[in-house]
Design a protein around this motif. Structure first.
Motif, PDB file in Angstrom:
ATOM      1  N   LEU A  51      11.933  13.935   7.521  1.00 48.76           N
ATOM      2  CA  LEU A  51      10.997  12.994   8.128  1.00 48.76           C
ATOM      3  C   LEU A  51      10.719  11.830   7.178  1.00 48.76           C
ATOM      4  O   LEU A  51      10.586  10.676   7.610  1.00 48.76           O
ATOM      5  N   PHE A  52      10.682  12.125   5.887  1.00 55.14           N
ATOM      6  CA  PHE A  52      10.498  11.081   4.883  1.00 55.14           C
ATOM      7  C   PHE A  52      11.641  10.065   4.945  1.00 55.14           C
ATOM      8  O   PHE A  52      11.419   8.853   4.925  1.00 55.14           O
ATOM      9  N   PHE A  53      12.875  10.540   5.042  1.00 54.31           N
ATOM     10  CA  PHE A  53      14.005   9.620   5.076  1.00 54.31           C
ATOM     11  C   PHE A  53      14.084   8.855   6.395  1.00 54.31           C
ATOM     12  O   PHE A  53      14.541   7.702   6.426  1.00 54.31           O
ATOM     13  N   ILE A  54      13.644   9.460   7.480  1.00 52.04           N
ATOM     14  CA  ILE A  54      13.557   8.720   8.749  1.00 52.04           C
ATOM     15  C   ILE A  54      12.605   7.540   8.603  1.00 52.04           C
ATOM     16  O   ILE A  54      12.886   6.424   9.054  1.00 52.04           O
ATOM     17  N   SER A  55      11.471   7.786   7.939  1.00 61.22           N
ATOM     18  CA  SER A  55      10.498   6.702   7.736  1.00 61.22           C
ATOM     19  C   SER A  55      11.097   5.589   6.888  1.00 61.22           C
ATOM     20  O   SER A  55      10.867   4.405   7.140  1.00 61.22           O
ATOM     21  N   MET A  56      11.877   5.943   5.877  1.00 58.27           N
ATOM     22  CA  MET A  56      12.493   4.934   5.019  1.00 58.27           C
ATOM     23  C   MET A  56      13.462   4.048   5.803  1.00 58.27           C
ATOM     24  O   MET A  56      13.495   2.835   5.625  1.00 58.27           O
ATOM     25  N   VAL A  57      14.257   4.677   6.687  1.00 55.85           N
ATOM     26  CA  VAL A  57      15.195   3.899   7.506  1.00 55.85           C
ATOM     27  C   VAL A  57      14.432   2.920   8.391  1.00 55.85           C
ATOM     28  O   VAL A  57      14.789   1.731   8.498  1.00 55.85           O
ATOM     29  N   LEU A  58      13.357   3.384   9.020  1.00 57.48           N
ATOM     30  CA  LEU A  58      12.559   2.517   9.891  1.00 57.48           C
ATOM     31  C   LEU A  58      11.962   1.352   9.119  1.00 57.48           C
ATOM     32  O   LEU A  58      11.984   0.203   9.582  1.00 57.48           O
ATOM     33  N   ILE A  59      11.419   1.627   7.932  1.00 58.15           N
ATOM     34  CA  ILE A  59      10.759   0.570   7.149  1.00 58.15           C
ATOM     35  C   ILE A  59      11.784  -0.419   6.599  1.00 58.15           C
ATOM     36  O   ILE A  59      11.545  -1.631   6.587  1.00 58.15           O
TER      37      ILE A  59
ATOM     38  N   PHE B 189      -0.958   6.650   3.811  1.00 52.27           N
ATOM     39  CA  PHE B 189       0.118   6.086   4.640  1.00 52.27           C
ATOM     40  C   PHE B 189      -0.408   5.704   6.027  1.00 52.27           C
ATOM     41  O   PHE B 189       0.051   4.731   6.632  1.00 52.27           O
ATOM     42  N   GLY B 190      -1.390   6.464   6.521  1.00 56.52           N
ATOM     43  CA  GLY B 190      -2.004   6.128   7.807  1.00 56.52           C
ATOM     44  C   GLY B 190      -2.707   4.785   7.760  1.00 56.52           C
ATOM     45  O   GLY B 190      -2.638   3.999   8.716  1.00 56.52           O
ATOM     46  N   ILE B 191      -3.394   4.497   6.641  1.00 52.73           N
ATOM     47  CA  ILE B 191      -4.052   3.189   6.487  1.00 52.73           C
ATOM     48  C   ILE B 191      -3.011   2.076   6.474  1.00 52.73           C
ATOM     49  O   ILE B 191      -3.212   1.001   7.056  1.00 52.73           O
ATOM     50  N   ALA B 192      -1.859   2.328   5.817  1.00 51.99           N
ATOM     51  CA  ALA B 192      -0.777   1.340   5.824  1.00 51.99           C
ATOM     52  C   ALA B 192      -0.290   1.079   7.247  1.00 51.99           C
ATOM     53  O   ALA B 192      -0.006  -0.069   7.626  1.00 51.99           O
TER      54      ALA B 192
ATOM     55  N   GLY C 287       0.823  -1.196   0.000  1.00 49.86           N
ATOM     56  CA  GLY C 287       0.000   0.000   0.000  1.00 49.86           C
ATOM     57  C   GLY C 287       0.858   1.246   0.000  1.00 49.86           C
ATOM     58  O   GLY C 287       0.641   2.184  -0.785  1.00 49.86           O
ATOM     59  N   MET C 288       1.853   1.266   0.887  1.00 42.71           N
ATOM     60  CA  MET C 288       2.790   2.390   0.925  1.00 42.71           C
ATOM     61  C   MET C 288       3.549   2.513  -0.402  1.00 42.71           C
ATOM     62  O   MET C 288       3.678   3.601  -0.973  1.00 42.71           O
ATOM     63  N   LYS C 289       4.007   1.379  -0.931  1.00 43.63           N
ATOM     64  CA  LYS C 289       4.812   1.382  -2.147  1.00 43.63           C
ATOM     65  C   LYS C 289       4.015   1.870  -3.360  1.00 43.63           C
ATOM     66  O   LYS C 289       4.575   2.489  -4.276  1.00 43.63           O
ATOM     67  N   ALA C 290       2.695   1.617  -3.353  1.00 42.79           N
ATOM     68  CA  ALA C 290       1.855   1.979  -4.496  1.00 42.79           C
ATOM     69  C   ALA C 290       1.751   3.486  -4.689  1.00 42.79           C
ATOM     70  O   ALA C 290       1.537   3.964  -5.807  1.00 42.79           O
TER      71      ALA C 290
ATOM     72  N   ILE D 116       8.264  -1.078  11.242  1.00 38.14           N
ATOM     73  CA  ILE D 116       7.504  -0.795  10.014  1.00 38.14           C
ATOM     74  C   ILE D 116       6.333   0.132  10.314  1.00 38.14           C
ATOM     75  O   ILE D 116       6.094   1.113   9.592  1.00 38.14           O
ATOM     76  N   MET D 117       5.598  -0.156  11.379  1.00 37.24           N
ATOM     77  CA  MET D 117       4.452   0.677  11.739  1.00 37.24           C
ATOM     78  C   MET D 117       4.896   2.108  12.042  1.00 37.24           C
ATOM     79  O   MET D 117       4.266   3.079  11.587  1.00 37.24           O
ATOM     80  N   LEU D 118       6.002   2.258  12.772  1.00 37.95           N
ATOM     81  CA  LEU D 118       6.510   3.599  13.074  1.00 37.95           C
ATOM     82  C   LEU D 118       6.927   4.328  11.794  1.00 37.95           C
ATOM     83  O   LEU D 118       6.735   5.544  11.667  1.00 37.95           O
ATOM     84  N   GLY D 119       7.471   3.576  10.843  1.00 36.54           N
ATOM     85  CA  GLY D 119       7.844   4.176   9.572  1.00 36.54           C
ATOM     86  C   GLY D 119       6.643   4.707   8.814  1.00 36.54           C
ATOM     87  O   GLY D 119       6.674   5.813   8.253  1.00 36.54           O
ATOM     88  N   HIS D 120       5.556   3.930   8.805  1.00 37.07           N
ATOM     89  CA  HIS D 120       4.331   4.382   8.140  1.00 37.07           C
ATOM     90  C   HIS D 120       3.714   5.573   8.871  1.00 37.07           C
ATOM     91  O   HIS D 120       3.162   6.480   8.237  1.00 37.07           O
ATOM     92  N   ILE D 121       3.803   5.567  10.201  1.00 42.08           N
ATOM     93  CA  ILE D 121       3.287   6.706  10.974  1.00 42.08           C
ATOM     94  C   ILE D 121       4.069   7.972  10.619  1.00 42.08           C
ATOM     95  O   ILE D 121       3.493   9.051  10.459  1.00 42.08           O
ATOM     96  N   ALA D 122       5.399   7.834  10.476  1.00 40.87           N
ATOM     97  CA  ALA D 122       6.211   8.987  10.094  1.00 40.87           C
ATOM     98  C   ALA D 122       5.791   9.527   8.733  1.00 40.87           C
ATOM     99  O   ALA D 122       5.751  10.742   8.509  1.00 40.87           O
ATOM    100  N   LEU D 123       5.452   8.622   7.799  1.00 39.11           N
ATOM    101  CA  LEU D 123       4.975   9.058   6.486  1.00 39.11           C
ATOM    102  C   LEU D 123       3.600   9.712   6.585  1.00 39.11           C
ATOM    103  O   LEU D 123       3.263  10.594   5.789  1.00 39.11           O
ATOM    104  N   ALA D 124       2.792   9.262   7.548  1.00 32.44           N
ATOM    105  CA  ALA D 124       1.433   9.786   7.688  1.00 32.44           C
ATOM    106  C   ALA D 124       1.412  11.195   8.269  1.00 32.44           C
ATOM    107  O   ALA D 124       0.395  11.883   8.189  1.00 32.44           O
ATOM    108  N   ILE D 125       2.532  11.630   8.850  1.00 33.85           N
ATOM    109  CA  ILE D 125       2.616  12.980   9.425  1.00 33.85           C
ATOM    110  C   ILE D 125       3.064  13.957   8.342  1.00 33.85           C
ATOM    111  O   ILE D 125       4.149  13.794   7.778  1.00 33.85           O
ATOM    112  N   PRO D 126       2.251  14.940   8.006  1.00 36.60           N
ATOM    113  CA  PRO D 126       2.699  15.946   7.032  1.00 36.60           C
ATOM    114  C   PRO D 126       3.972  16.612   7.540  1.00 36.60           C
ATOM    115  O   PRO D 126       4.002  17.152   8.638  1.00 36.60           O
ATOM    116  N   GLY D 127       5.022  16.492   6.763  1.00 34.95           N
ATOM    117  CA  GLY D 127       6.290  17.006   7.269  1.00 34.95           C
ATOM    118  C   GLY D 127       7.234  17.382   6.156  1.00 34.95           C
ATOM    119  O   GLY D 127       6.834  17.964   5.153  1.00 34.95           O
TER     120      GLY D 127
END
Length: 496
Positions: free
Chosen positions: A120-128, A188-191, A41-44, A105-116
């Motif tokens: 913040l995007f790269f932090i989410s990538m490291v987590l995922i 991203f929140g749904i993911a 879902g995130m990748k799509a 993985i969940m924390l990474g998706h949460i980071a993506l779900a936060i408008p930022g």
């Protein structure tokens, strides 16, 4: 917990309860279903999030940079599986690896779900990346622990598990892609919610369903080794932090240099694996011969995955920018095309399995199946250049051309991917059986590392040359592999 017998582990698992299979398969099926739902879902929508302008909710990156980052990300996900496997084998076991990975993985998706911002995007990538590296290889190994080695249900159990992977991958782009088209962060929140559901199912059912499966630490570190390892990890992390603090402000570490570094690692790591295994005194002469046979198969796999993995980069961009999305009375979301690959796999995998069984001893050899996979992959790219040839680079393309391209590459995937997994288990030196399986997954890491270098050459103006050169190269390599297949078969020393 070390030294547990496989038989004892399997006997600790309730053996009836999920379609005639161990109850633990229910836990792992739905854990992996939701993990794949969150990942795909995130990748799509991720590539669109990167290159859509800020006014449309994106980060406003250049398209070529976004496509390269997607490839780097995919490569690092597969590389990180080596770390996840090592941590499970040496420190905390597969079950904890799955749970810790799911949290990351969940924390990474949460980071993506936060408008930022981009950081913040790269932090989410490291987590995922780290989370997927922990979860993905280890959840599959726990499935294997549910069964004794003689259990006739084992292959069917993996087939059911594999169905969960593809069901999650099929549904995710339809759900997350639809929501993400309205708002990326909601998607991203749904993911993130999907991964949370997987964690809840795993945590609340593992005690009753998994028994001892996933708890064994195969080769635990001794206290002295543990102290040394943690010290080295700490030193390595500190050196990395210093290197980043120095190179980023000086402009030495940029997107372009990172792409080059990942590209080098993508080729260097599997090369080192081959050298270490070949030169090891624990590898017999017969096993060395089989390793030589495995090299052309590995190269072919890299070529195949280099095309297949562009379904979420180049073809995703093609769906967004070059495809007529109003078709047959409906408006198609670009992310929906990402559901085609798992849909075709779910539909066609039983057909291919039946076909190989039907052929029996008349079926093609392993190298010839690989060559068929390359031929189909190449054709999938040649097909997608035809619309530009007939209609020009400025016209929107009928979506059925894209559907046909995804369909053809899946035919190749079913010739190569399951056969590659099987061949890896057969050709692996006995002392390196687990590591050789890691090596197989590194073929995708290498492919995507190479993709990060070449996707920047794609544009509507160059698409005919781009698809033609890569598709033609795959076909030429497939023909060459077919011609060399008797020689390769000889090096396999009796493996069919």
């Amino acid at each position: 917990m070390a030294g547990l017998d496989k038989q004892k582990i399997a006997e600790s698992v309730p053996q009836k309860g999920f379609f005639g299979h161990p109850k633990g398969l229910f836990t792992l099926f739905f854990t992996e279903f939701w993990e794949r739902f969150s990942y795909y879902g995130m990748k799509a929508i991720l590539v669109y999030y990167m290159y859509y302008e800020v006014s449309r909710g994106g980060l406003g990156m250049e398209e070529s940079t976004a496509l390269a980052i997607m490839s780097i990300y995919g490569s690092l996900v597969y590389m990180s599986g080596i770390i996840g496997g090592w941590l499970a084998d040496r420190i905390f076991g597969a079950s904890k690896a799955v749970f810790y990975g799911g949290i990351l993985i969940m924390l990474g998706h949460i980071a993506l779900a936060i408008p930022g911002s981009v950081p913040l995007f790269f932090i989410s990538m490291v987590l995922i990346v780290l989370g997927t590296g922990l979860l993905k290889p280890n959840v599959s190994s726990v499935v294997g622990e549910l069964y004794t080695e003689q259990d006739s249900r084992r292959d069917a159990g993996f087939s059911i598990f594999y169905m969960g992977i593809n069901l999650g991958a099929f549904l995710a782009p339809l759900v997350v892609g639809t929501v993400g088209d309205y708002n990326f962060h909601l998607g991203f929140g749904i993911a993130a919610v999907g991964m949370l559901l997987g964690l809840v199912i795993f945590a609340y059912t593992k005690k009753n369903n998994l028994g001892l499966a996933g708890t064994n630490v195969a080769s635990p570190l001794s206290p002295s080794e543990r102290k040394k390892v943690f010290r080295n990890i700490g030193i390595g992390a500190a050196l990395l932090a210093v290197a980043l603090a120095v190179t980023i402000p000086l402009g030495l570490l940029t997107f372009d240099s990172l792409i080059v570094i990942v590209g080098i690692l993508g080729i260097l790591i599997p090369t080192m694996y081959f050298i270490v295994m070949y030169r090891s005194p624990r590898t017999t002469s017969v096993e060395r011969s089989r390793l030589i046979a495995y090299i052309p198969l590995f190269i072919a796999a890299i070529m195949f995955w280099a095309i297949q993995e562009q379904g979420s980069t180049i073809l995703a961009n093609y769906a967004d920018k070059r495809t007529q999305l109003d078709f047959a009375g409906i408006h198609i979301k670009p992310a929906w095309f990402q559901s085609l690959n798992p849909l075709f796999i779910i539909t066609l995998a039983p057909v291919f399995a039946w076909f190989w069984v039907k052929l029996g001893k008349r079926q093609p050899s392993i190298p010839k199946k690989f060559s068929l996979g390359l031929l189909f992959a190449g054709l999938s790219f040649l097909v997608i250049l035809l619309p530009a040839y007939f209609g020009g680079e400025d016209s929107l393309v009928n979506p059925l051309w894209l559907v046909l391209s995804y369909f053809i590459v899946v035919l190749g995937e079913l010739c190569l991917s399951p056969v590659g997994l099987s061949a890896t288990t057969k050709l692996a030196p006995s002392a390196f059986s687990a590591q050789t399986m890691s090596l197989w997954f590194l073929s995708s890491a290498a492919a995507q590392a190479i993709n990060a270098q070449i996707v920047k050459f794609y544009s509507p103006a160059t698409e005919m040359v781009y698809f033609g050169v890569i598709g033609g190269a795959a076909i030429v390599l497939g023909i060459l592999l077919f011609a060399l297949s008797p020689k390769i078969q000889g090096y396999m020393k009796g493996i069919q």
